[in-house]
Design a protein around this motif. Structure first.
Motif, PDB file in Angstrom:
ATOM      1  N   MET A  11      -4.902  94.874  19.116  1.00 53.35           N
ATOM      2  CA  MET A  11      -4.035  94.573  17.980  1.00 53.35           C
ATOM      3  C   MET A  11      -4.747  93.629  17.026  1.00 53.35           C
ATOM      4  SD  MET A  11      -1.315  95.605  16.804  1.00 53.35           S
ATOM      5  CE  MET A  11      -0.435  97.077  17.304  1.00 53.35           C
ATOM      6  N   ASN A  12      -5.970  93.971  16.635  1.00 56.55           N
ATOM      7  CA  ASN A  12      -6.703  93.100  15.722  1.00 56.55           C
ATOM      8  C   ASN A  12      -5.980  93.051  14.377  1.00 56.55           C
ATOM      9  OD1 ASN A  12      -8.632  92.674  17.652  1.00 56.55           O
ATOM     10  ND2 ASN A  12     -10.036  94.223  16.877  1.00 56.55           N
ATOM     11  N   PRO A  13      -5.647  91.858  13.883  1.00 58.03           N
ATOM     12  CA  PRO A  13      -4.926  91.768  12.612  1.00 58.03           C
ATOM     13  C   PRO A  13      -5.676  92.482  11.484  1.00 58.03           C
ATOM     14  CG  PRO A  13      -5.002  89.634  13.688  1.00 58.03           C
ATOM     15  CD  PRO A  13      -5.873  90.535  14.491  1.00 58.03           C
ATOM     16  N   ILE A  15      -6.425  95.427  11.184  1.00 57.51           N
ATOM     17  CA  ILE A  15      -7.122  96.641  11.617  1.00 57.51           C
ATOM     18  C   ILE A  15      -6.122  97.577  12.287  1.00 57.51           C
ATOM     19  CG2 ILE A  15      -9.089  97.546  12.935  1.00 57.51           C
ATOM     20  CD1 ILE A  15      -9.970  95.415  10.978  1.00 57.51           C
ATOM     21  N   MET A  19      -5.585 100.458   9.388  1.00 55.74           N
ATOM     22  CA  MET A  19      -6.478  99.618   8.611  1.00 55.74           C
ATOM     23  C   MET A  19      -5.780  99.129   7.344  1.00 55.74           C
ATOM     24  SD  MET A  19      -9.635  98.509   8.039  1.00 55.74           S
ATOM     25  CE  MET A  19     -10.704  99.440   9.092  1.00 55.74           C
ATOM     26  N   ILE A  21      -7.202  96.059   5.597  1.00 54.79           N
ATOM     27  CA  ILE A  21      -7.978  94.848   5.319  1.00 54.79           C
ATOM     28  C   ILE A  21      -7.987  94.555   3.816  1.00 54.79           C
ATOM     29  CG2 ILE A  21     -10.229  96.033   5.160  1.00 54.79           C
ATOM     30  CD1 ILE A  21      -9.812  92.812   7.063  1.00 54.79           C
ATOM     31  N   TRP A  22      -7.867  95.607   2.999  1.00 56.98           N
ATOM     32  CA  TRP A  22      -7.769  95.424   1.552  1.00 56.98           C
ATOM     33  C   TRP A  22      -6.353  95.735   1.134  1.00 56.98           C
ATOM     34  CZ3 TRP A  22     -12.886  98.186  -0.293  1.00 56.98           C
ATOM     35  CH2 TRP A  22     -13.969  97.351   0.013  1.00 56.98           C
ATOM     36  N   ALA A 200     -17.252 106.072   6.138  1.00 55.81           N
ATOM     37  CA  ALA A 200     -16.250 106.008   7.202  1.00 55.81           C
ATOM     38  C   ALA A 200     -14.856 106.375   6.697  1.00 55.81           C
ATOM     39  CB  ALA A 200     -16.217 104.602   7.790  1.00 55.81           C
ATOM     40  N   ARG A 201     -14.641 106.352   5.380  1.00 53.14           N
ATOM     41  CA  ARG A 201     -13.306 106.628   4.824  1.00 53.14           C
ATOM     42  C   ARG A 201     -13.367 107.941   4.063  1.00 53.14           C
ATOM     43  NH1 ARG A 201     -11.294 103.543   8.245  1.00 53.14           N
ATOM     44  NH2 ARG A 201     -12.793 101.873   8.519  1.00 53.14           N
ATOM     45  N   GLN A 333      -7.406 103.868   3.365  1.00 57.09           N
ATOM     46  CA  GLN A 333      -7.475 103.124   4.627  1.00 57.09           C
ATOM     47  C   GLN A 333      -6.658 103.787   5.729  1.00 57.09           C
ATOM     48  OE1 GLN A 333      -8.146  98.600   3.816  1.00 57.09           O
ATOM     49  NE2 GLN A 333      -6.504  99.264   2.500  1.00 57.09           N
ATOM     50  N   ARG A 336      -8.440 108.471   8.439  1.00 59.67           N
ATOM     51  CA  ARG A 336      -9.675 108.133   9.136  1.00 59.67           C
ATOM     52  C   ARG A 336     -10.144 109.297   9.999  1.00 59.67           C
ATOM     53  NH1 ARG A 336      -8.491 106.343  14.502  1.00 59.67           N
ATOM     54  NH2 ARG A 336     -10.441 105.219  14.561  1.00 59.67           N
TER      55      ARG A 336
ATOM     56  N   GLY B  31      -5.340  87.601  20.936  1.00 56.37           N
ATOM     57  CA  GLY B  31      -4.817  88.637  20.048  1.00 56.37           C
ATOM     58  C   GLY B  31      -5.892  89.505  19.434  1.00 56.37           C
ATOM     59  N   TYR B  32      -7.160  89.191  19.692  1.00 61.21           N
ATOM     60  CA  TYR B  32      -8.267  89.983  19.148  1.00 61.21           C
ATOM     61  C   TYR B  32      -9.032  90.633  20.300  1.00 61.21           C
ATOM     62  CZ  TYR B  32      -7.616  87.455  14.734  1.00 61.21           C
ATOM     63  OH  TYR B  32      -7.106  86.933  13.585  1.00 61.21           O
ATOM     64  N   SER B  33      -9.786  91.684  19.989  1.00 61.71           N
ATOM     65  CA  SER B  33     -10.681  92.218  21.022  1.00 61.71           C
ATOM     66  C   SER B  33     -11.859  92.935  20.392  1.00 61.71           C
ATOM     67  CB  SER B  33      -9.933  93.133  21.981  1.00 61.71           C
ATOM     68  OG  SER B  33      -9.274  94.146  21.284  1.00 61.71           O
ATOM     69  N   GLU B  97     -14.426  98.148   6.246  1.00 59.38           N
ATOM     70  CA  GLU B  97     -14.125  99.455   5.669  1.00 59.38           C
ATOM     71  C   GLU B  97     -15.229 100.459   5.973  1.00 59.38           C
ATOM     72  OE1 GLU B  97     -11.387 100.123   4.469  1.00 59.38           O
ATOM     73  OE2 GLU B  97     -10.518  98.456   3.359  1.00 59.38           O
ATOM     74  N   ALA B  98     -16.459  99.968   6.103  1.00 60.05           N
ATOM     75  CA  ALA B  98     -17.589 100.880   6.266  1.00 60.05           C
ATOM     76  C   ALA B  98     -17.705 101.424   7.681  1.00 60.05           C
ATOM     77  CB  ALA B  98     -18.888 100.162   5.891  1.00 60.05           C
ATOM     78  N   CYS B  99     -17.024 100.825   8.647  1.00 63.13           N
ATOM     79  CA  CYS B  99     -17.222 101.214  10.043  1.00 63.13           C
ATOM     80  C   CYS B  99     -16.290 102.365  10.424  1.00 63.13           C
ATOM     81  CB  CYS B  99     -16.965 100.028  10.962  1.00 63.13           C
ATOM     82  SG  CYS B  99     -17.137 100.462  12.691  1.00 63.13           S
ATOM     83  N   PRO B 100     -16.833 103.519  10.828  1.00 58.72           N
ATOM     84  CA  PRO B 100     -15.962 104.639  11.204  1.00 58.72           C
ATOM     85  C   PRO B 100     -15.220 104.380  12.510  1.00 58.72           C
ATOM     86  CG  PRO B 100     -18.271 105.326  11.005  1.00 58.72           C
ATOM     87  CD  PRO B 100     -18.251 103.842  10.935  1.00 58.72           C
ATOM     88  N   TYR B 105     -13.578  92.997  13.079  1.00 53.73           N
ATOM     89  CA  TYR B 105     -12.346  92.333  12.657  1.00 53.73           C
ATOM     90  C   TYR B 105     -12.699  91.000  12.017  1.00 53.73           C
ATOM     91  CZ  TYR B 105     -13.056  89.747  16.993  1.00 53.73           C
ATOM     92  OH  TYR B 105     -13.610  88.980  17.988  1.00 53.73           O
ATOM     93  N   ALA B 167     -19.847 111.335  10.816  1.00 54.92           N
ATOM     94  CA  ALA B 167     -19.984 110.232   9.868  1.00 54.92           C
ATOM     95  C   ALA B 167     -21.452 109.893   9.618  1.00 54.92           C
ATOM     96  CB  ALA B 167     -19.234 108.996  10.353  1.00 54.92           C
TER      97      ALA B 167
END
Lengths: 339, 177
Positions: A11-13, A15, A19, A21-22, A200-201, A333, A336, B31-33, B97-100, B105, B167
């Protein structure tokens, strides 16, 4: 059927689950950047063509609005950074592979030029005798001298070095205009390339995004000039330019969707979001119908001597440009690769 | 030198031990991984096919994240490991954004964080934390340029797949299927 689940509870904020992030600040900046690119391009273009005496709003007022737009856009960008105090790291290096690096350096070049441009027209647009605010006159007295006997040209710069610099710029505006025109195009294209460089998008990863964003930026710029100007000839000219730009934009979008329909599996999947999927209504109502088609019809009707208040097509075009950026950043976003 | 990982999807049971080991080893904020388990189900009942994978940064050969970074904070170190320098990162999100694989994070401190293949452990001759704790020993780590390394030998004989090959990033985590 294929279903994919993350079962370890990631649960990465920003992400997960999608997604994000923007968020609002990036599309707002892309819109303002495109608008500024349009305004600056038209100011430079009219100067290069030698029509700067006819298109007064574009060469005098347009760049001031553009400067404001860039400043607000940059504040939005800074707000979006998660490590904002380190923003200066952008200017410790030039990375040709990174669109964001291009953008940062383009802004670094275009903002001083924009300031010089505004400075060179300051005397024409702001006679001091019209200024009712006493405190502004007091502050201005630090750098200017006033002369109430000449109502047309009632102030001048106090320091000779500023007067000389102004004379040098005003003598031949074309070199400045050329530099500005080129940088404005780079700025307009960059707002699209920024997104299209991400393989990636799948929604963003198409070369047509650069020209499409440039056209959209120019068209919002023309629409704003159309609203701002009081001169009938200037308004009709921008109305005509806008008709052309909107047609080009519709043509680009058609090509873009056609290319995706004929593309690989992921591209077909991507375009399905706009042709029946999640973003169909938002995109077609806001961008295609309200933002492009209706203003196009209204502008053509105006040329055919129907009475149309200019603010209606103008604001619709601007709304379309804004909505287009927001939908693009959001949808890009969400869509994917599935593996 | 080219570090890579091979993960046996036939042996992985999805216990998430690798996830917890990474969080402990690298002090990941709560909360992150940096790694996670994905379960893919394909087909219709009763012809279902299940695949369980431990996923993380693929330490790609062609790195879109490094290419798009405007400051050079994202970089590749010896052995093809992709890392981020916190002091150079402005947190713009471009690499995310660039990572498929959505493998990056934003750390609560503002910079972008990701899997490092536990390079601090590799330098001491140890395996990455996730590999070392796996109870089914489904993960293999090593140098692809060395034909005798575990990862070279197993990828030579088993059928492999990589994630989102379309990709074009040439990922270096190989799934044995």
């Amino acid at each position: 059927m294929k279903e994919e689940l993350i079962i370890s509870g990631r649960m990465n904020p920003h992400i997960d689950p999608v997604m994000n992030i923007w968020h609002w600040s990036i599309p707002l900046y892309l819109f303002l950047g495109g608008l500024a690119a349009g305004l600056l391009f038209f100011a430079a273009y009219q100067t290069i063509m030698g029509k700067d005496k006819k298109f007064l709003t574009s060469v005098r007022i347009g760049p001031i609005v553009a400067f404001g737009a860039i400043v607000i856009g940059l504040m939005a960008l800074l707000y979006d950074l998660h490590h904002p105090l380190y923003f200066w790291q952008l200017y410790t290096t030039i990375r040709l592979d990174s669109p964001m690096s291009w953008g940062a350096w383009t802004l670094m070049l275009i903002m001083p030029l924009n300031m010089i441009w505004i400075f060179s027209y300051l005397k024409d647009i702001y006679p001091v005798h019209k200024c009712k605010l006493g405190f502004i006159r007091k502050i201005a007295a630090w750098i200017i001298t006033t002369n109430d006997t000449k109502p047309e040209q009632d102030w001048d710069w106090k320091h000779k070095i500023i007067r000389d610099f102004e004379k040098y710029i005003v003598k031949d505006r074309k070199p400045l205009a050329w530099a500005m025109a080129i940088l404005a195009i780079v700025l307009g294209v960059y707002t699209g390339i920024l997104l299209s460089a991400f393989n990636a998008r799948p929604l963003w990863n198409t070369a047509i995004l650069g020209p499409l964003f440039l056209t959209s930026g120019l068209s919002t710029g023309a629409a704003l000039l159309m609203i701002m100007t009081k001169d009938h000839f200037e308004r009709i000219s921008y109305s005509k330019i806008d008709i052309l730009l909107v047609i080009i934009e519709l043509f680009f979008i058609t090509h873009w969707f056609m290319g995706y329909q004929a593309g690989s599996e992921i591209k077909v999947h991507t375009v399905s979001y706009f042709l029946g999927g999640e973003f169909t209504v938002t995109f077609w109502v806001n961008v295609i119908i309200l933002g492009l088609t209706i203003p196009l019809i209204l502008e053509v009707m105006e040329l055919m001597k129907f009475k149309i208040p200019v603010i209606v097509p103008g604001l619709l075009i601007i709304w379309g440009g804004l909505a287009f950026r927001f939908i693009m950043v959001d949808a890009g976003q969400v869509i994917r690769y599935l593996y | 030198m080219r570090y890579a990982m091979a993960i046996d999807t036939k042996k992985c049971v999805g216990c998430s031990d690798c996830v917890v080991a990474c969080q402990t080893e690298n002090n990941i904020p709560i909360g992150y991984s940096r790694d996670w388990i994905t379960e893919t189900v394909e087909g219709t009942y009763p012809g279902l096919h299940l695949q369980i994978r431990s996923e993380r940064c693929n330490h790609c050969e062609d790195t879109p994240c490094v290419r798009t970074c405007p400051t050079g904070a994202s970089h590749v170190i010896e052995g093809g490991i992709v890392k981020v320098t916190p002091e150079e990162c402005i947190g713009c999100g471009s690499c995310i954004e660039a990572c498929p694989y959505d493998a990056r994070y934003v750390h609560p401190e503002g910079w972008v964080d990701k899997c490092t293949f536990c390079d601090h452990r590799i330098n001491n001759g140890q395996d990455p934390a996730c590999v070392s704790v796996c109870p089914t020993t489904c993960m293999y780590f090593g140098d692809l340029d060395d034909p005798n390394s575990e990862v070279s030998r197993i990828t030579a004989v088993r059928r492999i797949k990589v994630l989102a090959a379309e990709a074009g990033t040439k990922p270096q985590i190989f799934y044995l299927v």
